[in-house]
Design a protein around this motif. Sequence first.
Motif, mmCIF file in Angstrom:
data_model
loop_
_atom_site.group_PDB
_atom_site.id
_atom_site.type_symbol
_atom_site.label_atom_id
_atom_site.label_comp_id
_atom_site.label_asym_id
_atom_site.label_seq_id
_atom_site.Cartn_x
_atom_site.Cartn_y
_atom_site.Cartn_z
ATOM 1 N N THR A 327 -9.883 -3.736 19.717
ATOM 2 C CA THR A 327 -8.773 -4.236 20.529
ATOM 3 C C THR A 327 -7.490 -4.285 19.723
ATOM 4 O O THR A 327 -6.401 -3.968 20.222
ATOM 5 C CB THR A 327 -9.104 -5.635 21.082
ATOM 6 O OG1 THR A 327 -10.287 -5.553 21.871
ATOM 7 C CG2 THR A 327 -7.965 -6.169 21.940
ATOM 8 N N LEU A 328 -7.604 -4.679 18.458
ATOM 9 C CA LEU A 328 -6.431 -4.719 17.579
ATOM 10 C C LEU A 328 -5.823 -3.322 17.460
ATOM 11 O O LEU A 328 -4.593 -3.157 17.517
ATOM 12 C CB LEU A 328 -6.852 -5.244 16.205
ATOM 13 C CG LEU A 328 -5.735 -5.718 15.263
ATOM 14 C CD1 LEU A 328 -4.978 -6.895 15.862
ATOM 15 C CD2 LEU A 328 -6.328 -6.105 13.903
ATOM 16 N N LEU A 329 -6.659 -2.324 17.329
ATOM 17 C CA LEU A 329 -6.160 -0.946 17.266
ATOM 18 C C LEU A 329 -5.494 -0.530 18.568
ATOM 19 O O LEU A 329 -4.489 0.182 18.571
ATOM 20 C CB LEU A 329 -7.309 0.010 16.947
ATOM 21 C CG LEU A 329 -8.011 -0.156 15.593
ATOM 22 C CD1 LEU A 329 -9.152 0.841 15.468
ATOM 23 C CD2 LEU A 329 -7.023 0.008 14.447
ATOM 24 N N SER A 330 -6.054 -0.972 19.694
ATOM 25 C CA SER A 330 -5.492 -0.594 20.996
ATOM 26 C C SER A 330 -4.108 -1.186 21.216
ATOM 27 O O SER A 330 -3.354 -0.717 22.062
ATOM 28 C CB SER A 330 -6.427 -1.039 22.130
ATOM 29 O OG SER A 330 -6.352 -2.425 22.362
ATOM 30 N N LEU A 331 -3.779 -2.225 20.442
ATOM 31 C CA LEU A 331 -2.454 -2.839 20.550
ATOM 32 C C LEU A 331 -1.396 -2.061 19.771
ATOM 33 O O LEU A 331 -0.220 -2.430 19.781
ATOM 34 C CB LEU A 331 -2.506 -4.288 20.051
ATOM 35 C CG LEU A 331 -3.372 -5.242 20.874
ATOM 36 C CD1 LEU A 331 -3.445 -6.615 20.210
ATOM 37 C CD2 LEU A 331 -2.849 -5.369 22.286
ATOM 38 N N GLY A 332 -1.826 -1.014 19.076
ATOM 39 C CA GLY A 332 -0.867 -0.182 18.360
ATOM 40 C C GLY A 332 -0.866 -0.384 16.861
ATOM 41 O O GLY A 332 0.003 0.155 16.168
ATOM 42 N N ILE A 333 -1.819 -1.137 16.321
ATOM 43 C CA ILE A 333 -1.911 -1.337 14.875
ATOM 44 C C ILE A 333 -2.530 -0.087 14.261
ATOM 45 O O ILE A 333 -3.703 0.204 14.476
ATOM 46 C CB ILE A 333 -2.768 -2.575 14.532
ATOM 47 C CG1 ILE A 333 -2.272 -3.793 15.321
ATOM 48 C CG2 ILE A 333 -2.748 -2.834 13.037
ATOM 49 C CD1 ILE A 333 -0.854 -4.185 15.016
ATOM 50 N N ALA A 334 -1.766 0.658 13.483
ATOM 51 C CA ALA A 334 -2.197 1.971 12.986
ATOM 52 C C ALA A 334 -2.925 1.835 11.661
ATOM 53 O O ALA A 334 -2.381 2.122 10.586
ATOM 54 C CB ALA A 334 -1.004 2.905 12.853
ATOM 55 N N ILE A 335 -4.169 1.382 11.716
ATOM 56 C CA ILE A 335 -5.007 1.262 10.530
ATOM 57 C C ILE A 335 -6.410 1.761 10.886
ATOM 58 O O ILE A 335 -6.769 1.833 12.064
ATOM 59 C CB ILE A 335 -5.089 -0.196 10.025
ATOM 60 C CG1 ILE A 335 -5.606 -1.118 11.141
ATOM 61 C CG2 ILE A 335 -3.743 -0.678 9.518
ATOM 62 C CD1 ILE A 335 -5.807 -2.559 10.697
ATOM 63 N N PRO A 336 -7.230 2.118 9.899
ATOM 64 C CA PRO A 336 -8.603 2.534 10.202
ATOM 65 C C PRO A 336 -9.401 1.388 10.827
ATOM 66 O O PRO A 336 -9.124 0.210 10.562
ATOM 67 C CB PRO A 336 -9.170 2.916 8.828
ATOM 68 C CG PRO A 336 -7.972 3.190 7.984
ATOM 69 C CD PRO A 336 -6.899 2.262 8.468
ATOM 70 N N ARG A 337 -10.426 1.758 11.624
ATOM 71 C CA ARG A 337 -11.244 0.733 12.291
ATOM 72 C C ARG A 337 -11.893 -0.241 11.310
ATOM 73 O O ARG A 337 -11.879 -1.455 11.544
ATOM 74 C CB ARG A 337 -12.317 1.414 13.152
ATOM 75 C CG ARG A 337 -13.144 0.415 13.972
ATOM 76 C CD ARG A 337 -14.502 0.964 14.321
ATOM 77 N NE ARG A 337 -15.284 1.304 13.155
ATOM 78 C CZ ARG A 337 -15.917 0.417 12.391
ATOM 79 N NH1 ARG A 337 -15.853 -0.866 12.684
ATOM 80 N NH2 ARG A 337 -16.597 0.804 11.346
ATOM 81 N N PRO A 338 -12.479 0.207 10.190
ATOM 82 C CA PRO A 338 -13.066 -0.757 9.259
ATOM 83 C C PRO A 338 -12.052 -1.783 8.746
ATOM 84 O O PRO A 338 -12.384 -2.946 8.544
ATOM 85 C CB PRO A 338 -13.599 0.127 8.125
ATOM 86 C CG PRO A 338 -13.875 1.453 8.770
ATOM 87 C CD PRO A 338 -12.776 1.609 9.770
ATOM 88 N N ALA A 339 -10.807 -1.335 8.537
ATOM 89 C CA ALA A 339 -9.777 -2.262 8.076
ATOM 90 C C ALA A 339 -9.457 -3.301 9.147
ATOM 91 O O ALA A 339 -9.235 -4.484 8.848
ATOM 92 C CB ALA A 339 -8.510 -1.501 7.689
ATOM 93 N N ALA A 340 -9.441 -2.865 10.408
ATOM 94 C CA ALA A 340 -9.190 -3.808 11.507
ATOM 95 C C ALA A 340 -10.296 -4.850 11.577
ATOM 96 O O ALA A 340 -10.036 -6.046 11.779
ATOM 97 C CB ALA A 340 -9.084 -3.043 12.829
ATOM 98 N N ALA A 341 -11.558 -4.409 11.402
ATOM 99 C CA ALA A 341 -12.677 -5.351 11.406
ATOM 100 C C ALA A 341 -12.556 -6.324 10.238
ATOM 101 O O ALA A 341 -12.856 -7.518 10.370
ATOM 102 C CB ALA A 341 -14.001 -4.599 11.342
ATOM 103 N N ALA A 342 -12.114 -5.823 9.090
ATOM 104 C CA ALA A 342 -11.970 -6.688 7.920
ATOM 105 C C ALA A 342 -10.876 -7.734 8.135
ATOM 106 O O ALA A 342 -11.032 -8.899 7.733
ATOM 107 C CB ALA A 342 -11.656 -5.840 6.688
ATOM 108 N N ILE A 343 -9.782 -7.345 8.769
ATOM 109 C CA ILE A 343 -8.711 -8.309 9.059
ATOM 110 C C ILE A 343 -9.222 -9.419 9.960
ATOM 111 O O ILE A 343 -8.979 -10.617 9.716
ATOM 112 C CB ILE A 343 -7.513 -7.578 9.719
ATOM 113 C CG1 ILE A 343 -6.804 -6.690 8.704
ATOM 114 C CG2 ILE A 343 -6.536 -8.600 10.321
ATOM 115 C CD1 ILE A 343 -5.724 -5.827 9.308
ATOM 116 N N ASP A 344 -9.945 -9.039 11.004
ATOM 117 C CA ASP A 344 -10.500 -10.054 11.891
ATOM 118 C C ASP A 344 -11.519 -10.914 11.165
ATOM 119 O O ASP A 344 -11.691 -12.099 11.478
ATOM 120 C CB ASP A 344 -11.139 -9.388 13.118
ATOM 121 C CG ASP A 344 -10.095 -8.877 14.095
ATOM 122 O OD1 ASP A 344 -8.906 -9.179 13.889
ATOM 123 O OD2 ASP A 344 -10.463 -8.173 15.052
ATOM 124 N N GLY A 345 -12.202 -10.322 10.174
ATOM 125 C CA GLY A 345 -13.148 -11.102 9.377
ATOM 126 C C GLY A 345 -12.460 -12.182 8.566
ATOM 127 O O GLY A 345 -12.988 -13.294 8.410
#
Length: 501
Positions: A327-345
């Motif tokens: 969902t974070l990526l769908s908002l336009g945050i241009a980072i790899p999926r693993p990085a998005a999961a790590a941020i939410d972590g």
Amino acid sequence: MTTDPVRTAAADPAPARLIETNGIDIIAESERTARPRDLFWPWFAANVSVFGMSYAAFVYGFGVSFAQAAVVAVVGIVISFALCGVIATAGKRGSVPTMVLSRAAFGVHGQKVPGIVSWLLSIGWETFLAIMAVLATSTVFEILGWGGGVGVQIGATIAVAALIVAASVLGYHTIMRLQSVLTWLTGAVTIVYILVTLGHIDAAAVGAVPAGSVGNVVGALTMVMTGFGLGWINIAADWSRYQKRTASNGAIIAWNTIGGSVAPVVLVVYGLLLAGSDAALSDAIASDPVGALAALLPPWLLIPFWLTALLALVSGAVLGIYSSGLTLLSLGIAIPRPAAAAIDGVILTAGTIFVVFVAGDFLGPFQSFLITLGVPMAAWAGILIADILLRGRDYDETALFDPAGRYGAFDWVSIGTMVVATVIGWGLVINQFAADAAWNNWQGYLLEPLGLGARSVVDGVESWDGTWPWANLGVLFALLFGFVVTLLARRGTVRWQEGRA
């Protein structure tokens, strides 16, 4: 980068990698090998948690009898996961995550409105599950005489956060394998728990629980639907986008519903028997849902129970954090999926630390938070379900990433419908935890004008008289309003988008 939307059938033909590289991009045809029955594993493993038994105490809190509560549990759980199943069919037809598919209804940029709400809801859910895992660890260690103080809680927080983040960073294929193993483990220990605690059931006490009014039943039903299927509905298609394009929609709905419902139905009904038999247990669940259930067990079963409860809670949180990253990526945050999961972590860990070590009671604020976000999410779900039912063709996948494409940048009908449904819906729900979450006492502003209840303030704490204020009518209203308005107002738009005008 996972923000590149276009993947051809020839792309990535290799076997599944250790770390999933797909983000919100279109899944290549060569990677779409899953079958409908594969959906059973993630949904069952995420919902077989013994926390389902704790929901019984929450249901009784609405003033209903055992029979009423049992009907509410079965109906609410099955219907809510069936709705998830409907949205899951869109994953097969669009090859992208739920919040990207939602762009067809809201527009490529307009989707950010429900996307933000969805992200907050997912973050809240996964943090809540992590908190329960930490508290359960502390309680079990204390019962065993190993100490359940700050040291144990710190260690549990680190371990739980590490497990959740690691699994979610590895991605879809690892999670699917993990869930299939956890299903058997957690299911087996849960059966043992039921057999061991049967002696705690007092049929006379359960039968003596008084029945409630229609409003009480509706309130309990809404809470169950929100706490189970509707709590997952914003991520339902994330797990079906790897389905074969030839997979049956009916089979996807069925396996999603069976996987999500079968364990919670059994657990909540059995929990109703336990909570109805022991008022002290019902009260204890409010502060430590899983730990309170552990207190019923003999010492030899505590470690297996703890491990099972811990893994089940982690399992649910893994699904949440994986999808919140998408969902974070769908908002336009241009980072790899693993990085998005790590941020939410990181956010999950911070939230867990705050609640466990700083805040007091967490159940009240969480329930208040859940209902508040549940209203706009219910509106979004109604809109998306109607949009899915209106469509006769697969999605134009590349257009889901193009604001100038057939789905446009903004769909003001859907956005307006969600806003109106939310504003009215918030006016029909109340903050049921006014003392613990006073920041939410602004809700319920339509109840008095409609003659559905009366607000009063005693010693600075808000309270409500009447049955209907507690029914959370706003959630059901938002769901139905979004569904009906979309069916009526967007039929022509959908036909035009599909070239069938």
